[in-house]
Write an enzyme that holds these catalytic residues in place. Structure first.
Site, mmCIF file in Angstrom:
data_model
loop_
_atom_site.group_PDB
_atom_site.id
_atom_site.type_symbol
_atom_site.label_atom_id
_atom_site.label_comp_id
_atom_site.label_asym_id
_atom_site.label_seq_id
_atom_site.Cartn_x
_atom_site.Cartn_y
_atom_site.Cartn_z
ATOM 1 N N VAL A 11 0.841 -1.216 0.000
ATOM 2 C CA VAL A 11 0.000 0.000 0.000
ATOM 3 C C VAL A 11 0.872 1.260 0.000
ATOM 4 O O VAL A 11 0.600 2.218 -0.743
ATOM 5 C CB VAL A 11 -0.959 0.006 1.215
ATOM 6 C CG1 VAL A 11 -1.768 1.283 1.259
ATOM 7 C CG2 VAL A 11 -1.891 -1.202 1.162
ATOM 8 N N ARG A 88 -9.658 -7.511 10.187
ATOM 9 C CA ARG A 88 -8.741 -6.383 10.380
ATOM 10 C C ARG A 88 -8.423 -6.229 11.871
ATOM 11 O O ARG A 88 -7.351 -5.811 12.257
ATOM 12 C CB ARG A 88 -9.389 -5.091 9.861
ATOM 13 C CG ARG A 88 -9.614 -5.088 8.351
ATOM 14 C CD ARG A 88 -10.340 -3.822 7.923
ATOM 15 N NE ARG A 88 -10.516 -3.726 6.484
ATOM 16 C CZ ARG A 88 -11.596 -4.148 5.835
ATOM 17 N NH1 ARG A 88 -12.592 -4.718 6.497
ATOM 18 N NH2 ARG A 88 -11.689 -4.006 4.538
ATOM 19 N N ASP A 151 -13.646 2.189 0.866
ATOM 20 C CA ASP A 151 -14.905 1.427 0.917
ATOM 21 C C ASP A 151 -15.944 2.033 -0.035
ATOM 22 O O ASP A 151 -16.717 1.315 -0.659
ATOM 23 C CB ASP A 151 -15.439 1.397 2.362
ATOM 24 C CG ASP A 151 -14.473 0.680 3.303
ATOM 25 O OD1 ASP A 151 -13.778 -0.247 2.837
ATOM 26 O OD2 ASP A 151 -14.400 1.055 4.491
ATOM 27 N N ARG A 154 -15.233 0.958 -3.521
ATOM 28 C CA ARG A 154 -15.708 -0.425 -3.717
ATOM 29 C C ARG A 154 -17.226 -0.441 -3.859
ATOM 30 O O ARG A 154 -17.772 -1.197 -4.667
ATOM 31 C CB ARG A 154 -15.267 -1.297 -2.532
ATOM 32 C CG ARG A 154 -13.778 -1.562 -2.561
ATOM 33 C CD ARG A 154 -13.284 -2.378 -1.405
ATOM 34 N NE ARG A 154 -11.864 -2.710 -1.581
ATOM 35 C CZ ARG A 154 -11.020 -2.959 -0.598
ATOM 36 N NH1 ARG A 154 -11.441 -2.935 0.664
ATOM 37 N NH2 ARG A 154 -9.751 -3.241 -0.844
ATOM 38 N N HIS A 178 -14.389 0.968 9.596
ATOM 39 C CA HIS A 178 -13.765 0.308 8.445
ATOM 40 C C HIS A 178 -13.555 -1.172 8.777
ATOM 41 O O HIS A 178 -12.447 -1.669 8.905
ATOM 42 C CB HIS A 178 -12.427 0.992 8.137
ATOM 43 C CG HIS A 178 -11.654 0.355 7.031
ATOM 44 N ND1 HIS A 178 -12.136 0.252 5.752
ATOM 45 C CD2 HIS A 178 -10.414 -0.226 7.010
ATOM 46 C CE1 HIS A 178 -11.239 -0.362 4.996
ATOM 47 N NE2 HIS A 178 -10.192 -0.661 5.735
HETATM 48 P P1 NAI Z 1 2.891 -4.805 3.676
HETATM 49 O O1 NAI Z 1 3.282 -5.923 4.575
HETATM 50 O O2 NAI Z 1 3.048 -4.963 2.212
HETATM 51 O O3 NAI Z 1 3.705 -3.494 4.114
HETATM 52 C C1 NAI Z 1 3.825 -3.061 5.421
HETATM 53 C C2 NAI Z 1 5.222 -2.471 5.562
HETATM 54 O O4 NAI Z 1 5.324 -1.871 6.859
HETATM 55 C C3 NAI Z 1 6.342 -3.511 5.456
HETATM 56 O O5 NAI Z 1 7.227 -3.170 4.401
HETATM 57 C C4 NAI Z 1 7.022 -3.456 6.815
HETATM 58 O O6 NAI Z 1 8.420 -3.655 6.781
HETATM 59 C C5 NAI Z 1 6.673 -2.035 7.252
HETATM 60 N N1 NAI Z 1 6.823 -1.823 8.680
HETATM 61 C C6 NAI Z 1 6.483 -2.650 9.696
HETATM 62 N N2 NAI Z 1 6.800 -2.082 10.884
HETATM 63 C C7 NAI Z 1 7.338 -0.872 10.596
HETATM 64 C C8 NAI Z 1 7.842 0.181 11.389
HETATM 65 N N3 NAI Z 1 7.867 0.106 12.726
HETATM 66 N N4 NAI Z 1 8.314 1.273 10.772
HETATM 67 C C9 NAI Z 1 8.300 1.369 9.423
HETATM 68 N N5 NAI Z 1 7.830 0.400 8.610
HETATM 69 C C10 NAI Z 1 7.356 -0.704 9.202
HETATM 70 O O7 NAI Z 1 1.372 -4.426 4.037
HETATM 71 P P2 NAI Z 1 0.352 -3.560 3.158
HETATM 72 O O8 NAI Z 1 -0.436 -4.461 2.308
HETATM 73 O O9 NAI Z 1 1.082 -2.429 2.552
HETATM 74 O O10 NAI Z 1 -0.642 -3.025 4.302
HETATM 75 C C11 NAI Z 1 -0.178 -2.097 5.250
HETATM 76 C C12 NAI Z 1 -1.251 -1.838 6.313
HETATM 77 O O11 NAI Z 1 -2.335 -1.151 5.718
HETATM 78 C C13 NAI Z 1 -1.843 -3.091 6.952
HETATM 79 O O12 NAI Z 1 -2.080 -2.878 8.321
HETATM 80 C C14 NAI Z 1 -3.154 -3.266 6.202
HETATM 81 O O13 NAI Z 1 -4.088 -4.013 6.934
HETATM 82 C C15 NAI Z 1 -3.547 -1.825 6.042
HETATM 83 N N6 NAI Z 1 -4.520 -1.550 4.984
HETATM 84 C C16 NAI Z 1 -5.471 -0.606 5.263
HETATM 85 C C17 NAI Z 1 -6.395 -0.237 4.325
HETATM 86 C C18 NAI Z 1 -7.408 0.816 4.652
HETATM 87 O O14 NAI Z 1 -8.353 0.996 3.896
HETATM 88 N N7 NAI Z 1 -7.262 1.543 5.746
HETATM 89 C C19 NAI Z 1 -6.413 -0.889 2.993
HETATM 90 C C20 NAI Z 1 -5.343 -1.827 2.785
HETATM 91 C C21 NAI Z 1 -4.432 -2.141 3.763
#
Ligand code: NAI
Length: 311
Positions: A11, A88, A151, A154, A178
């Site tokens: 993301v 979530r 959302d 979507r 959410h």
């Molecule tokens: P991902 O696993 O691809 O990326 C997360 C990144 O955060 C990783 O590269 C990791 O190394 C990094 N990270 C972890 N701890 C860290 C720290 N202390 N400092 C800096 N970086 C750190 O996950 P993705 O798919 O990018 O999702 C990220 C978050 O966004 C998840 O919690 C997911 O559930 C959430 N999300 C929320 C949405 C929304 O609508 N609010 C939609 C999609 C995802």
């Protein structure tokens, strides 16, 4: 203008990519805790500049917050994503620790930044970020959660499929939490060019659109094996754009409520006006009794989750 994106995962990198291509700021800093990942993704993205035709500078950083200094907006995507079958909400323990640490570091280097929280469970993470930010003297209007923008996109997708019309002609928003069971797709207020969607499809079809929207994220997680990134990335970018360009655009977002929609001491999705100062105003949709009850139920569920933070 400068934007930092914390978390260079799926993301975060997609958000940075969209912001760079739109040229809405001079500089994007991508920060991650994993050694080299942010630098690598920043370099990869910079190598698209001549092909895409943008001049935005993208800088990668492995946990060096000095590079994020004086950011105008900071998007926080750091944390674990969902795996198939997970809610979530199950991410709360790990992501709370991450979000707290990140917000403290960010505000130390960019005390005037507007924070856009993406990490899940997003409403609870926004509430947590707000508490940290307020303890550091930040106004509540500078802390915003991204969920409703995604959302709602979507919702418009499923609605357009059911109605056979262009998504761009639809106006349809999701408010509330959410979460798969807490979000509220406002089918009664959904319109096609100002005409209620209910005039074009049956009540049952509209109910199915709402149900599909609510599990929209889970559907993608089931297909992908992890949560989605294209729509979350552009939804985050569109909110950054509305802030940076002071657009005064109405976007459903999770913000701190103080009596609005009958709720207090909670961050929950409501339509807000986004501009250069963050969320500038909450727009009051006139909900009917059923929608009000759904909103109250959604608030209860999110509040229960917020309570986990203090245990
Ligand atoms: P991902 O696993 O691809 O990326 C997360 C990144 O955060 C990783 O590269 C990791 O190394 C990094 N990270 C972890 N701890 C860290 C720290 N202390 N400092 C800096 N970086 C750190 O996950 P993705 O798919 O990018 O999702 C990220 C978050 O966004 C998840 O919690 C997911 O559930 C959430 N999300 C929320 C949405 C929304 O609508 N609010 C939609 C999609 C995802």
């Amino acid at each position: 203008m400068k934007v930092t994106v914390v978390g260079a995962g799926a993301v975060g990198a997609t958000t940075a990519d969209n912001i760079a291509r739109k040229q809405i700021v001079d500089e994007v800093v991508l920060l991650d805790i994993k050694q080299g990942v942010a630098e690598g993704k920043a370099m990869d993205l910079m190598q698209t500049a001549s092909l895409e035709g943008f001049d935005t500078k993208i800088i990668g950083s492995t946990n060096d917050y000095a590079k994020t200094a004086k950011s105008d907006v900071v998007v926080i995507t750091s944390g674990l994503p969902r795996k198939p079958g997970m809610t979530r909400e199950e991410l709360i323990g790990i992501n709370a620790g991450i979000v707290k640490g990140v917000v403290t570091q960010i505000l130390t280097h960019s005390p005037k930044a507007i924070l856009l929280i993406v990490s899940n469970p997003m409403d609870t993470m926004t509430y947590l970020a707000l508490q940290v930010a307020q303890s550091m003297g930040v106004n509540k209007k500078r802390v915003i959660g991204m969920g409703g923008a995604l959302d709602s996109s979507r919702f418009r997708y499923y609605l357009s499929q059911a109605m056979g019309v262009s998504q761009g002609d639809l106006h349809a928003n999701v408010i509330g939490g959410h979460g798969d069971t807490t979000m509220i797709p406002l089918t009664r207020l959904a319109t096609w060019n100002g005409i209620p969607a209910s005039r074009f499809i049956s009540k049952e079809a509209l109910a199915k659109v709402a149900a599909d929207t609510m599990v929209g994220g889970a559907t993608l997680t089931g297909l992908l094996g992890t949560s989605a990134w294209y729509a979350p990335g552009i939804a985050s970018c569109s909110m950054v754009e509305a802030i940076i360009r002071d657009e005064k655009r109405i976007v459903p977002a999770s913000v701190s409520l103080n009596g609005e929609y009958g709720q207090k001491d909670i961050c929950l999705g409501v339509p807000v006006v986004l501009g250069r100062n963050g969320w500038e105003k909450i727009v009051n949709y006139r909900l009917n009794k059923e929608e009000q009850a759904a909103f109250a139920k959604s608030a209860d569920a999110v509040r229960n989750m917020n309570n986990v933070l203090s245990t």
